[in-house]
Design a protein around this motif. Structure first.
Motif, mmCIF file in Angstrom:
data_model
loop_
_atom_site.group_PDB
_atom_site.id
_atom_site.type_symbol
_atom_site.label_atom_id
_atom_site.label_comp_id
_atom_site.label_asym_id
_atom_site.label_seq_id
_atom_site.Cartn_x
_atom_site.Cartn_y
_atom_site.Cartn_z
ATOM 1 N N GLY A 153 31.569 36.821 52.411
ATOM 2 C CA GLY A 153 30.227 36.652 53.060
ATOM 3 C C GLY A 153 29.278 37.424 53.649
ATOM 4 N N ARG A 154 30.246 38.532 54.509
ATOM 5 C CA ARG A 154 29.950 39.934 55.278
ATOM 6 C C ARG A 154 29.682 40.803 54.479
ATOM 7 N NH1 ARG A 154 34.079 40.511 59.543
ATOM 8 N NH2 ARG A 154 32.835 41.881 60.317
ATOM 9 N N LEU A 155 29.703 40.536 53.274
ATOM 10 C CA LEU A 155 29.463 41.650 52.516
ATOM 11 C C LEU A 155 27.947 42.267 51.911
ATOM 12 C CD1 LEU A 155 32.438 41.722 49.458
ATOM 13 C CD2 LEU A 155 32.103 43.369 51.817
ATOM 14 N N ALA A 156 27.366 43.451 51.426
ATOM 15 C CA ALA A 156 25.858 43.131 50.648
ATOM 16 C C ALA A 156 26.034 41.968 49.799
ATOM 17 C CB ALA A 156 25.695 44.353 50.617
ATOM 18 N N ALA A 157 24.738 41.476 49.674
ATOM 19 C CA ALA A 157 23.694 40.309 48.787
ATOM 20 C C ALA A 157 23.841 41.792 47.656
ATOM 21 C CB ALA A 157 22.599 39.938 49.020
ATOM 22 N N GLY A 158 24.669 41.151 45.978
ATOM 23 C CA GLY A 158 24.839 41.513 44.837
ATOM 24 C C GLY A 158 26.485 42.716 45.140
ATOM 25 N N HIS A 159 26.715 42.978 46.218
ATOM 26 C CA HIS A 159 27.825 43.545 46.109
ATOM 27 C C HIS A 159 28.357 43.523 44.897
ATOM 28 C CE1 HIS A 159 31.510 45.420 47.759
ATOM 29 N NE2 HIS A 159 31.405 45.889 48.121
ATOM 30 N N PRO A 160 29.133 44.307 43.984
ATOM 31 C CA PRO A 160 29.869 43.841 43.025
ATOM 32 C C PRO A 160 31.740 42.385 43.066
ATOM 33 C CG PRO A 160 29.578 46.032 42.723
ATOM 34 C CD PRO A 160 29.433 45.560 44.570
ATOM 35 N N ALA A 161 31.573 42.949 44.850
ATOM 36 C CA ALA A 161 33.208 41.665 45.100
ATOM 37 C C ALA A 161 32.582 40.462 45.388
ATOM 38 C CB ALA A 161 34.095 42.655 46.335
ATOM 39 N N ARG A 162 31.539 40.230 45.484
ATOM 40 C CA ARG A 162 30.827 38.692 45.444
ATOM 41 C C ARG A 162 30.280 38.062 44.713
ATOM 42 N NH1 ARG A 162 26.381 38.417 50.879
ATOM 43 N NH2 ARG A 162 26.580 36.201 50.330
ATOM 44 N N VAL A 163 29.472 39.239 43.354
ATOM 45 C CA VAL A 163 28.997 38.662 41.641
ATOM 46 C C VAL A 163 30.641 38.770 41.290
ATOM 47 C CG1 VAL A 163 27.744 39.992 39.676
ATOM 48 C CG2 VAL A 163 27.077 40.063 42.373
ATOM 49 N N ASN A 164 31.321 38.661 41.478
ATOM 50 C CA ASN A 164 33.175 39.077 40.442
ATOM 51 C C ASN A 164 34.738 38.417 41.716
ATOM 52 O OD1 ASN A 164 32.103 39.948 37.797
ATOM 53 N ND2 ASN A 164 31.962 41.760 39.765
ATOM 54 N N PRO A 165 33.835 36.827 42.038
ATOM 55 C CA PRO A 165 34.973 36.965 43.680
ATOM 56 C C PRO A 165 36.218 36.857 43.048
ATOM 57 C CG PRO A 165 33.886 34.933 42.617
ATOM 58 C CD PRO A 165 33.117 36.407 42.283
#
Length: 437
Positions: A173-185
């Motif tokens: 959740g601390r990563l930027a919105a749209g970060h690939p790691a958030r898009v692909n958990p």
């Protein structure tokens, strides 16, 4: 062997003449984390043999004299997040000017420390180490500026990427919105207080390559540079939880370690092939942990007793990459002093020299300038001539084409005069790349 960069600079090792910062602690466990971490002799021989893969060996060239500029956690540059674009640029140029003043020939600039970017990447967000907020545009192009200004000073610019580290924390959740790691958990695994991409997933390997190669396509970088971080350094009491990817892709392998090494081999071999297709004049170098394997585990390993070995713990078979010709240079981090019983610099230097012999892969030695004068280090590192003696030993090894110093802060600050001693003893004159003016 292709010469490094489009300018035909740097020594070919076969012509005969690089975090973890793997500190002394690494003889019993992993080091402190470097950034994720040339003897000045004129070569006289020339090489005509073919290297693995049919690459021609280059004629002899001036020795490599490099410095790492680490950006992770603002280790070397910028001095802190949130500086103005003008202040960031001024600090960067000061590091380049210092490299010239120290008679160096190359800078290795960390431009992808944590699945982020120091250039306007379409794949990953701007690095938080620039503005303090991941994804925020700093208002200038650091990598583009670094390439232009380094070349104007006669310096090679090697772009340093970390393939798999996502963050120095475990909160997506601390990563930027749209970060690939958030898009692909499903790509991401927590381990040792950090987040990593799972090297066992083919889509991760492809994405990582795409993200790095974007910089190679855009900029006239002289080399793609990786450090020692592949699979993470072992953390006591923790397990790198890649069970799902191992169950899906590891069935044909005798054990998980073999499968992991295969994954790292794929990352290296595929990246090498793609670099040569996209930018044939751009070299590919790796700065591995200084111990491949201990001889008590493998008779072909070094006569060391290090608590970590690249092959066994990081699943990085760097000796294979050299023999296969997948990399153009290897820069082992020999971050130990002469005479250390568990990992003696004087033992490891000839071991690496033998490994590169006849392969066409250049050998440069990573030097622990950061240890010089550190009161936490053994007595050898309180002697300002310890590093100069390292270069003395290397001068007798025909395969050693140069040295690189960790890191920029110490190259400029010159703790206890260790860098000044190296320059005085081994770099009596500057060395500019041919064609740089």
């Amino acid at each position: 062997m292709r010469p490094i960069g489009r300018r035909g600079f740097v020594t070919g090792a076969a012509a005969g003449a690089a975090s973890a910062v793997a500190g002394d602690a690494a003889v019993t466990g992993p080091g402190t984390g470097r950034g994720a971490g040339a003897d000045g002799r004129a070569d006289t021989a020339t090489a005509t043999a073919a290297a693995p893969g049919g690459r021609d060996l280059p004629a002899a060239r001036p020795g490599f004299r490099g410095v790492w500029i680490a950006t992770v956690s603002c280790r070397d540059w910028p001095s802190r997040p949130g500086l103005t674009a003008e202040a960031q640029r001024a600090e960067l140029l000061a590091h380049l000017d210092t490299a010239v003043a120290r008679r160096l020939t190359a800078v290795i600039l960390q431009v992808r420390p944590t699945a982020d970017a120091f250039w306007p990447s379409p794949y990953e967000p701007w690095s938080e180490y620039l503005t303090g907020t991941q994804g925020r545009d700093p208002g200038w192009d650091p990598l583009g500026t670094a390439v232009e200004e380094a070349h104007a000073r006669g310096l090679e610019l090697h772009a340093w990427f970390n393939p798999y580290r996502v963050a120095n924390h475990t909160d997506p959740g601390r990563l930027a919105a749209g970060h690939p790691a958030r898009v692909n958990p499903g790509w991401v695994l927590p381990y040792g207080g950090k987040l990593y991409y799972d090297p066992g997933l083919p889509e991760v390997r492809r994405f990582t390559q795409d993200a790095m190669l974007d910089a190679v396509r855009r900029y006239d970088v002289d080399a793609v540079h990786w450090d020692d971080y592949f699979y993470p350094y072992p953390v006591a009491g923790e397990v790198f939880a890649d069970d799902a990817s191992y169950a899906r892709y590891g069935g044909e392998f005798p054990d998980r370690a073999s499968w992991r090494r295969h994954n790292t081999d794929l990352l290296v071999s595929e990246t090498a092939e793609r670099i040569r297709a996209v930018a044939p004049g751009t070299a590919f170098g790796v700065s591995p942990f200084g111990v491949w394997r201990n001889s008590d585990r493998d008779p072909e390993g070094s006569d060391t007793r290090a608590g970590v070995a690249g092959y066994d713990d990081l699943h990085a078979d760097t000796r294979k990459w050299i023999r296969e010709g997948w990399i153009d240079y290897v820069m082992p981090q020999l971050y130990w002093h002469i005479g250390l019983p568990a990992a003696d610099y004087a033992t490891l230097l000839p071991w690496w020299d033998r490994v590169v012999r006849g392969t066409g892969v250049d050998l440069y030695i990573g030097e622990a300038l950061y240890k010089a004068g550190d009161p936490a280090q053994p007595a050898a590192w309180q002697d300002p001539r310890e590093l100069s003696r390292h270069l003395d030993l290397a001068a007798a090894r025909p395969g050693v084409g140069g040295h690189c110093f960790f890191a920029a802060r110490e190259v400029g600050g010159d703790p206890i005069g260790a860098m000044s001693a190296v320059v005085a003893d081994h770099y009596p004159t500057g060395a500019r790349a041919p064609g740089r003016g």
